[in-house]
Design an enzyme around this catalytic site. Sequence first.
Site, PDB file in Angstrom:
ATOM      1  N   ARG A 539       0.827  -1.208   0.000  1.00 37.53           N
ATOM      2  CA  ARG A 539       0.000   0.000   0.000  1.00 37.53           C
ATOM      3  C   ARG A 539       0.857   1.252   0.000  1.00 37.53           C
ATOM      4  O   ARG A 539       1.921   1.289   0.600  1.00 37.53           O
ATOM      5  CB  ARG A 539      -0.774   0.115   1.309  1.00 37.53           C
ATOM      6  CG  ARG A 539      -1.955  -0.731   1.448  1.00 37.53           C
ATOM      7  CD  ARG A 539      -2.372  -0.606   2.921  1.00 37.53           C
ATOM      8  NE  ARG A 539      -3.062  -1.797   3.327  1.00 37.53           N
ATOM      9  CZ  ARG A 539      -4.382  -1.922   3.224  1.00 37.53           C
ATOM     10  NH1 ARG A 539      -5.108  -0.943   2.765  1.00 37.53           N
ATOM     11  NH2 ARG A 539      -4.941  -3.036   3.594  1.00 37.53           N
ATOM     12  N   SER A 602       8.429  -4.837   6.163  1.00 35.73           N
ATOM     13  CA  SER A 602       8.182  -5.947   7.093  1.00 35.73           C
ATOM     14  C   SER A 602       9.156  -7.108   6.921  1.00 35.73           C
ATOM     15  O   SER A 602       8.765  -8.250   6.639  1.00 35.73           O
ATOM     16  CB  SER A 602       6.750  -6.433   6.930  1.00 35.73           C
ATOM     17  OG  SER A 602       5.883  -5.335   6.983  1.00 35.73           O
ATOM     18  N   ASP A 656       6.549  -3.899  10.464  1.00 35.44           N
ATOM     19  CA  ASP A 656       5.083  -3.858  10.591  1.00 35.44           C
ATOM     20  C   ASP A 656       4.604  -4.079  12.028  1.00 35.44           C
ATOM     21  O   ASP A 656       3.591  -3.528  12.459  1.00 35.44           O
ATOM     22  CB  ASP A 656       4.388  -4.840   9.631  1.00 35.44           C
ATOM     23  CG  ASP A 656       4.909  -6.267   9.713  1.00 35.44           C
ATOM     24  OD1 ASP A 656       5.887  -6.507  10.460  1.00 35.44           O
ATOM     25  OD2 ASP A 656       4.348  -7.146   9.033  1.00 35.44           O
TER      26      ASP A 656
HETATM   27  C1  BG6 Z   1      -1.487  -5.087   7.585  1.00 38.32           C
HETATM   28  C2  BG6 Z   1      -0.400  -4.115   7.942  1.00 38.32           C
HETATM   29  O1  BG6 Z   1      -2.708  -4.667   8.094  1.00 38.32           O
HETATM   30  O2  BG6 Z   1      -1.153  -6.343   8.105  1.00 38.32           O
HETATM   31  C3  BG6 Z   1       0.901  -4.625   7.359  1.00 38.32           C
HETATM   32  O3  BG6 Z   1      -0.709  -2.847   7.461  1.00 38.32           O
HETATM   33  C4  BG6 Z   1       1.203  -5.986   7.845  1.00 38.32           C
HETATM   34  O4  BG6 Z   1       1.939  -3.745   7.689  1.00 38.32           O
HETATM   35  C5  BG6 Z   1       0.027  -6.885   7.578  1.00 38.32           C
HETATM   36  O5  BG6 Z   1       2.372  -6.477   7.245  1.00 38.32           O
HETATM   37  C6  BG6 Z   1       0.265  -8.241   8.147  1.00 38.32           C
HETATM   38  O6  BG6 Z   1      -0.735  -9.140   7.734  1.00 38.32           O
HETATM   39  P1  BG6 Z   1      -0.706  -9.944   6.390  1.00 38.32           P
HETATM   40  O7  BG6 Z   1      -1.655 -11.039   6.638  1.00 38.32           O
HETATM   41  O8  BG6 Z   1      -1.153  -9.027   5.334  1.00 38.32           O
HETATM   42  O9  BG6 Z   1       0.690 -10.442   6.197  1.00 38.32           O
HETATM   43  C1  GLC Z   2       8.396 -11.881   8.729  1.00 43.24           C
HETATM   44  C2  GLC Z   2       9.356 -10.731   8.733  1.00 43.24           C
HETATM   45  C3  GLC Z   2       9.040  -9.803   9.869  1.00 43.24           C
HETATM   46  C4  GLC Z   2       7.621  -9.372   9.801  1.00 43.24           C
HETATM   47  C5  GLC Z   2       6.715 -10.581   9.787  1.00 43.24           C
HETATM   48  C6  GLC Z   2       5.272 -10.228   9.704  1.00 43.24           C
HETATM   49  O1  GLC Z   2       8.610 -12.616   9.853  1.00 43.24           O
HETATM   50  O2  GLC Z   2      10.664 -11.215   8.857  1.00 43.24           O
HETATM   51  O3  GLC Z   2       9.873  -8.667   9.795  1.00 43.24           O
HETATM   52  O4  GLC Z   2       7.305  -8.582  10.899  1.00 43.24           O
HETATM   53  O5  GLC Z   2       7.074 -11.394   8.718  1.00 43.24           O
HETATM   54  O6  GLC Z   2       4.956  -9.563   8.531  1.00 43.24           O
END
Ligand code: BG6
Ligand code: GLC
Length: 917
Positions: A539, A602, A656
């Site tokens: 995003r 992340s 994240d």
């Molecule tokens: C989102 C966050 O809501 O959730 C992200 O904005 C995050 O930063 C994500 O990485 C984690 O969940 P998923 O299931 O999308 O990996």
């Molecule tokens: C993976 C990444 C970590 C992140 C997580 C959730 O473990 O290494 O940095 O926070 O995924 O998205």
Amino acid sequence: MFAVHLMAFYFSKLKEDQIKKVDRFLYHMRLSDDTLLDIMRRFRAEMEKGLAKDTNPTAAVKMLPTFVRAIPDGSENGEFLSLDLGGSKFRVLKVQVAEEGMRHVQMESQFYPTPNEIIRGNGTELFEYVADCLADFMKTKDLKHKKLPLGLTFSFPCRQTKLEEGVLLSWTKKFKARGVQDTDVVSRLTKAMRRHKDMDVDILALVNDTVGTMMTCAYDDPYCEAGVIIGTGTNACYMEDMSNIDLVEGDEGRMCINTEWGAFGDDGALEDIRTEFDRELDLGSLNPGKQMFEKMISGLYLGELVRLILLKMAKAGLLFGGEKSSALHTKGKIETRHVAAMEKYKEGLANTREILVDLGLEPSEADCIAVQHVCTIVSFRSANLCAAALAAILTRLRENKKVERLRTTVGVDGTLYKIHPQYPKRLHKVVRKLVPSCDVRFLLSESGSTKGAAMVTAVASRVQAQRKQIDKVLALFRLTREQLVDVQAKMRAELEYGLKKKSHGLATVRMLPTYVCGLPDGTEKGKFLALDLGGTNFRVLLVKIRSGRRSVRMYNKIFAIPLEIMQGTGEELFDHIVQCIADFLDYMGLKGASLPLGFTFSFPCRQMSIDKGTLIGWTKGFKATDCEGEDVVDMLREAIKRRNEFDLDIVAVVNDTVGTMMTCGYEDPNCEIGLIAGTGSNMCYMEDMRNIEMVEGNEGKMCINTEWGGFGDNGCIDDIRTRYDTEVDEGSLNPGKQRYEKMTSGMYLGEIVRQILIDLTKQGLLFRGQISERLRTRGIFETKFLSQIESDRLALLQVRTILQQLGLDSTCEDSIVVKEVCGAVSRRAAQLCGAGLAAIVEKRREDQGLEHLRITVGVDGTLYKLHPHFSRILQETVKELAPRCDVTFMLSEDGSGKGAALITAVAKRLQQAQKEN
Ligand code: BG6
Ligand code: GLC
Ligand code: BG6
Ligand code: GLC
């Protein structure tokens, strides 16, 4: 010559007169064709009433599902024990069903008496008696050392929810043992068998005698799809389409329904055809008001009906010159075998005389003729009624199959049908008249219902063996409390290890300082751009923070990152990101604007300041080259320069988990932990500076990104990893890495499920043993599918539809197994995640020297949000493993972009302050 003629004339006149007399007297018992058609219609309506969920509770005809789903196909084999209880005789048997293809069954059996004091005494004693008989049989046949499965033919109405369980609805016929009604007869008998320590018997199937009979006959004639008993009692079963059986889930195929037609009329539906004799008989029975249809038909009652009629006729002076004997006054003195004997074609009349004399009567020739005719009318009525109900069943079978003509076979058993000389002929004739569109074959079950019960048991035993194999696999995913406590302790140790200077470099849980030192205080304000890369979606956001009011406005756009870019070169990846930013600015009408930017990235980054982050290694689905070991902020800056269209001030790079903690911390200052249970799995928390040896200073706190996904990479949790986990790891982009993440996060759970399904299919336990192309395809079980499959609100059929959408052609049984597999895998994930979280909250509690800790965890991620049970199990586990911590879970509604913007705002303020200094 003349005398002979005269005699003959005299006799036929006598006969005619007697018959007329009886016909007149029993006018009400003679049912016309129209009446039979009417009864047939009524029974059809009763069947529908019994099958439908909302009318079943009040239906007289219970239409009980039997959980027998198919007739034998010849592949059944093995050695079984069998009990046959509830007909005129109680038998114990050993049945040997021959090897495949050889359709050969050997039986050895032994009859045991069923004295009234047993069958009408104490229920527990009845089952103990049955168990004793079985023990005796096993001893005589030298079977005690063997572990044999047992099929129980139990000829009473039982409500079943599975094959090996049945709650007795009510006793019928001659049985009335106390304290059995409303209990599961299988567990009652199992309990009774436990008294025999040297007996190892497993009751695998409970079948009604009608079902056993149908299966016995179906073994020889595959057209057989109905079973009828006309013996002590009467009843029928038939194969019904699953889609018509409301009480059982699933729509596929057929299931045998035990109609319990004996109760037809218990709600008054047959009052117009019942006679005074039927009422009198009912009043004197063990179960007054019950089994109305049965009492007009079956062997236990026919003789008694005849006796009541004769008595009344005698009283009216129509028989025996008005004389009655005391035997004629005695209940039960005329039995079905007498009725059958009296109706014999040639000897009938002589038999009649003999029987009447035995009853202490002095019958005339005319009396004998009349009595014989009474028998005929009573047994004819019986056959007619049976025929009408059976005709209704056959019509239903034909209509279910949507055919003009039905060719079918009905398996029949029961003493009345077997010993009565005219009965079968009459029954067959009337059935054929009532359903001219069916070609019916009636097949007498020569070997009782046991052979069929053994077939059912054989299938059940195969299913049980398969079940055991499935359970064995699922057991690998079941963690004991001790195991979870162990995980918690190991995680705790790893957390400490990662914080220490001397061990930090080698730690698998990396404990990365984030340079985020406090939660937002509400004074943040301004307009920020945010990027959110690394979760399910990429995003770009515009975040407007207004100070004082803790209110934030966000605008965002989701962009796709094609696989070839995720796994292409670093330059391509960052160019793509900048392209998306440009599109977003354009879309927002902000072209050329220079805004401060917070970058949610992340992945594990080593940070020396808030705006620098060196990628340690890709995780999850990313694998772009030339990025590891580089500062991702620099890479982004360079890509912006390359594009040379706009300038951005990259103020902060945040994980994240950190963004999520901040998003939630904006509302709840107690939020000092951020948790992601999504594509990946990770956690961050506020640590006291004095515990962070890698960063100078002892004042205040700093957020640590634990990167706990790497927990176990040193092998410390290998004891709970399964071969499926290994398989998933080996097929991943980063083999050997992120072992804990691979057991707990959305990207991998579906893969574990897929590996298990492949294995079960290989073992022939699923998908008919066929591994489809789809099943071989990586990544088909996304988190959203797992979540749908496990939803409690979903009927089995819907699970099947989901699997079909995934290209997996499954049966209902397959769907049940798939759902169980998903459940086992996601449960373990939630528990492991809970154990990890328990480690951190306990650590925080102890570090602060608190008796009780109150803390909030900000959570995000598709697994946590979409899965129907994950969050609950996670929370339960934390509660269980960290009882002294009061943990509140706060779902991050706005994603981590908001948190990243808040961090950016704070950092910007600090930057400004530094500059001014
Ligand atoms: C989102 C966050 O809501 O959730 C992200 O904005 C995050 O930063 C994500 O990485 C984690 O969940 P998923 O299931 O999308 O990996
Ligand atoms: C993976 C990444 C970590 C992140 C997580 C959730 O473990 O290494 O940095 O926070 O995924 O998205
Ligand atoms: C036997 C079956 O042949 O017939 C029993 O094996 C069944 O299971 C019985 O109950 C029904 O007939 P009756 O006349 O013994 O009640
Ligand atoms: C009674 C029982 C029924 C059984 C029948 C024939 O009607 O209720 O379960 O099938 O007798 O034995």
